[in-house]
Design an enzyme around this catalytic site. Sequence first.
Site, PDB file in Angstrom:
ATOM      1  N   GLY A  46      14.493  76.654  43.403  1.00  0.00           N
ATOM      2  CA  GLY A  46      13.703  77.359  44.297  1.00  0.00           C
ATOM      3  C   GLY A  46      12.897  76.318  44.994  1.00  0.00           C
ATOM      4  N   SER A  49      10.416  73.626  43.264  1.00  0.00           N
ATOM      5  CA  SER A  49      11.174  73.753  41.566  1.00  0.00           C
ATOM      6  C   SER A  49      11.171  72.651  40.945  1.00  0.00           C
ATOM      7  CB  SER A  49      12.340  74.612  41.598  1.00  0.00           C
ATOM      8  OG  SER A  49      13.364  73.870  42.372  1.00  0.00           O
ATOM      9  N   GLY A  50      11.451  71.377  41.731  1.00  0.00           N
ATOM     10  CA  GLY A  50      11.603  70.044  41.175  1.00  0.00           C
ATOM     11  C   GLY A  50      13.162  69.597  41.359  1.00  0.00           C
ATOM     12  N   LYS A  51      13.819  70.611  41.969  1.00  0.00           N
ATOM     13  CA  LYS A  51      15.307  70.189  42.164  1.00  0.00           C
ATOM     14  C   LYS A  51      15.799  68.950  42.744  1.00  0.00           C
ATOM     15  CE  LYS A  51      15.811  73.093  46.360  1.00  0.00           C
ATOM     16  NZ  LYS A  51      14.371  72.927  46.522  1.00  0.00           N
ATOM     17  N   SER A  52      14.911  68.418  43.844  1.00  0.00           N
ATOM     18  CA  SER A  52      15.351  67.168  44.284  1.00  0.00           C
ATOM     19  C   SER A  52      14.971  66.091  43.273  1.00  0.00           C
ATOM     20  CB  SER A  52      14.464  66.970  45.557  1.00  0.00           C
ATOM     21  OG  SER A  52      15.059  67.858  46.588  1.00  0.00           O
ATOM     22  N   ALA A  69      20.924  62.908  54.208  1.00  0.00           N
ATOM     23  CA  ALA A  69      19.880  63.719  54.545  1.00  0.00           C
ATOM     24  C   ALA A  69      20.411  64.843  55.753  1.00  0.00           C
ATOM     25  CB  ALA A  69      18.651  62.802  55.111  1.00  0.00           C
ATOM     26  N   HIS A  88       9.795  62.383  50.560  1.00  0.00           N
ATOM     27  CA  HIS A  88      11.141  62.162  50.011  1.00  0.00           C
ATOM     28  C   HIS A  88      11.621  60.646  50.132  1.00  0.00           C
ATOM     29  CE1 HIS A  88      13.306  65.972  48.925  1.00  0.00           C
ATOM     30  NE2 HIS A  88      12.024  66.305  49.556  1.00  0.00           N
ATOM     31  N   ARG A  92      12.680  57.225  47.166  1.00  0.00           N
ATOM     32  CA  ARG A  92      13.899  56.657  47.128  1.00  0.00           C
ATOM     33  C   ARG A  92      13.852  55.129  46.871  1.00  0.00           C
ATOM     34  NH1 ARG A  92      15.773  58.835  52.925  1.00  0.00           N
ATOM     35  NH2 ARG A  92      15.147  61.180  52.543  1.00  0.00           N
ATOM     36  N   GLU A 100      21.567  60.034  57.758  1.00  0.00           N
ATOM     37  CA  GLU A 100      21.109  61.316  58.328  1.00  0.00           C
ATOM     38  C   GLU A 100      22.148  61.929  59.342  1.00  0.00           C
ATOM     39  OE1 GLU A 100      17.282  60.638  60.505  1.00  0.00           O
ATOM     40  OE2 GLU A 100      16.015  60.304  58.756  1.00  0.00           O
TER      41      GLU A 100
END
Length: 212
Positions: A46, A49-52, A69, A88, A92, A100
């Site tokens: 979600g 959530s920390g998914k990335s 991206a 973000h 990196r 992109e």
Amino acid sequence: MTVPNASAGKKTSAGLTYRLAGYLETLARALRRYGRDEGKVLVLGGVRSGKSRHAERLVAHHPHLVYVAPGLPASDDDPEWAARVAAHQARRPAHWKTVETTDLAGALRKATEPLLIDCLGTWLSRVLDDVGAWKQKPGWEHRLDDRLEDFLAAWAAARVPVVAVSNEVGSGVVPATSSGRLFRDVLGALNNRVSADADRVVLVVAGRALDL
């Protein structure tokens, strides 16, 4: 003389089989967990959530990586979105190459190095806009199907390690708008298709990762 108990022998055999199956499943889970991303991985979660971050950790060991991206570029017209993009970008590593694009199918087919796609939710939002879904332009359903099927075919044929991040949208309240319900339904169906052809699927909740 004691007569062997056939029933007891069957129970013992069944118990050994059960324990062996449990051991093999535990081993398989460990291999999936520590095998990193040598294949196709879908990371779900979600908002916030920390998914990335989890997806980035999965690919951190690669000496070369392409970060795809597909979301909207940063713009002065939307400071909040620009701040998200900047956050973000700041995370990196310098050796990652950023591309992109909304042409995820092309990126997958041309890839010669591992990919990190972040994320399918922002990509789908742009695709729905491109095909005229928000304004219900004639033929948008067919144009959408073509875009999704093209991506799914490229995902299935990927020959490099690839981690795709996507939003888990099935656990919240029913969106109040028709556009919100459309996005939820299409992304949920897309996640199902991507998951079916993934080597590993991870759900991230409150920063904790659960292998599915």
